[in-house]
Design an enzyme around this catalytic site. Structure first.
Site, mmCIF file in Angstrom:
data_model
loop_
_atom_site.group_PDB
_atom_site.id
_atom_site.type_symbol
_atom_site.label_atom_id
_atom_site.label_comp_id
_atom_site.label_asym_id
_atom_site.label_seq_id
_atom_site.Cartn_x
_atom_site.Cartn_y
_atom_site.Cartn_z
ATOM 1 N N HIS A 15 0.681 -1.231 0.099
ATOM 2 C CA HIS A 15 -0.127 0.234 0.133
ATOM 3 C C HIS A 15 1.014 1.157 0.047
ATOM 4 C CE1 HIS A 15 -3.645 -2.290 1.179
ATOM 5 N NE2 HIS A 15 -2.625 -3.142 1.562
ATOM 6 N N HIS A 174 -1.411 -12.178 1.721
ATOM 7 C CA HIS A 174 -1.178 -12.096 3.114
ATOM 8 C C HIS A 174 -1.861 -13.252 3.980
ATOM 9 C CE1 HIS A 174 -5.083 -10.161 2.972
ATOM 10 N NE2 HIS A 174 -4.499 -8.959 2.718
ATOM 11 N N LEU A 219 -4.847 -6.518 9.429
ATOM 12 C CA LEU A 219 -5.880 -7.370 8.756
ATOM 13 C C LEU A 219 -5.392 -8.184 7.658
ATOM 14 C CD1 LEU A 219 -9.066 -5.411 9.029
ATOM 15 C CD2 LEU A 219 -8.287 -7.297 10.467
ATOM 16 N N ASP A 247 2.568 -6.323 2.344
ATOM 17 C CA ASP A 247 1.253 -5.719 2.651
ATOM 18 C C ASP A 247 1.739 -4.478 3.675
ATOM 19 O OD1 ASP A 247 -1.520 -5.309 3.324
ATOM 20 O OD2 ASP A 247 -1.675 -6.793 4.860
#
Length: 343
Positions: A15, A174, A219, A247
């Site tokens: 991200h 993930h 998460l 992630d």
């Protein structure tokens, strides 16, 4: 002094955020990653080719001089994603995958898919044109315990997708459970998974025992130690089905250290160094290169990177924070040592 030289790695799940934060996230990940699969859960999300390509341009504008870093873009699937949009995205040459976010499953997933059948036409087009399908593998039913949501997703949803689209290349992203390891291992060669550094290094005790540590909250959530050990075994097994995906997901310090903190851990500042620690912990440094540099591009049918990086076992202390646009992010291992560094 211990050193290892590996083919330049890639990050198959990151991200980068947007706006003022972009220069900082791109700076961190482009130091030694050749490419990265960039998540499309912006506000608003990258639900069409044009939006994804303008985001690509914004990322490229922040790549430091001298870096060959290349972002690989992803389309955000919605209930209305059309087969024509899939074909258009594939034809762009820059969008390599489309992503399933079950609505409400994670950060900025409110535009996600509400019913699986709604994306079947898009999945058929993806199977036809050879676009990869990336999956956030958690159910969102509030009656399902948060520690069980990955397992239930695999049992109730992913198994059906794999059966209905046998030629579709799928990445379960993930992964955090032995259930996911077993499913991916037993599935066809068209099913693979990414594993984060923090899920290899930590379990829920690190987050919850002796006080709540919000910077471990992500998460899918950290699971018990037995699942952590299964992930380590999978990553170090030599199987081509598992590869590096950080992630890395930055949130401002005050958004994490809050009464209702955001999900996401920041590891882009030291990704390959943290993976080296994880592999060393199971005496598998010889398996790091395949996991970090070979398995991902091979699964995506992309060339491996041609150059190398060298890791040195030389501890260094991680800063308490890194700049993140007009705020700061607290990284994993903040204020503590990491055993490895890139030479």
């Amino acid at each position: 002094m211990t050193t290892i030289t590996i083919t330049r790695p890639d990050d198959w799940h990151i991200h980068l955020r947007d706006g003022a934060q972009l220069k900082d996230t791109v700076r961190d990940i482009s130091r030694y990653m050749g490419r990265a699969i960039v998540m499309p859960n912006l506000v608003p999300p990258a639900i069409d080719t044009e939006t994804a390509l303008t985001y690509y341009d914004r990322i490229k504008a922040q790549v430091p001089a001298g870096s060959q870093f290349e972002p690989l873009m992803v389309l955000y699937l919605t209930d209305k994603t059309s087969p024509d949009e899939i074909r258009k995205a594939k034809a762009s040459g820059k969008i390599v995958a489309a992503k399933l976010y079950p609505a409400g499953a994670t950060t900025n997933s409110d535009s996600g898919v509400t019913e699986l059948k709604n994306i079947y036409p898009a999945l058929e087009a993806m199977q036809e044109v050879g676009m990869l399908f990336l999956v956030h593998g958690e159910v969102t039913d509030s009656s399902i315990d948060i520690f069980d949501r990955e397992r239930v997703f695999i049992e109730n949803i992913l198994s059906k997708i794999v059966a209905d689209f046998p030629e579709l290349k799928i990445v379960l992203e993930h992964i955090t459970t032995k259930d996911a390891v077993d499913f991916v291992t037993q599935a066809s060669d068209n099913v693979a998974a990414t594993i984060t550094a923090h899920h290899l290094l930590y379990n829920r005790n690190h987050m919850l025992a002796g006080g709540i540590r919000p910077h471990f909250y992500c998460l899918p959530i950290l699971k018990r130690n037995t699942h952590q050990q299964a992930l380590l075994a999978a990553a170090a097994s030599g199987s081509k089905k598992f590869f590096l995906g950080t992630d890395s997901a930055p949130h401002a310090k005050d958004k994490k250290e809050a009464a209702c903190g955001c999900a996401g851990s920041y590891t882009a500042h030291a990704a390959i160094e943290l993976y080296a620690e994880a592999f060393e912990s199971v005496n598998a440094l010889d398996k790091l290169e395949a996991f970090a540099s070979f398995n991902g591009p091979d699964f995506y049918n992309l060339p491996r990177n041609a150059d190398t990086i060298t890791l040195v076992k030389k501890p260094w202390n991680v800063p308490a924070t890194y700049p993140l646009g007009d705020t700061n992010v607290v990284p994993i291992r903040a204020g503590e040592a990491i055993d490895w560094q890139v030479e």
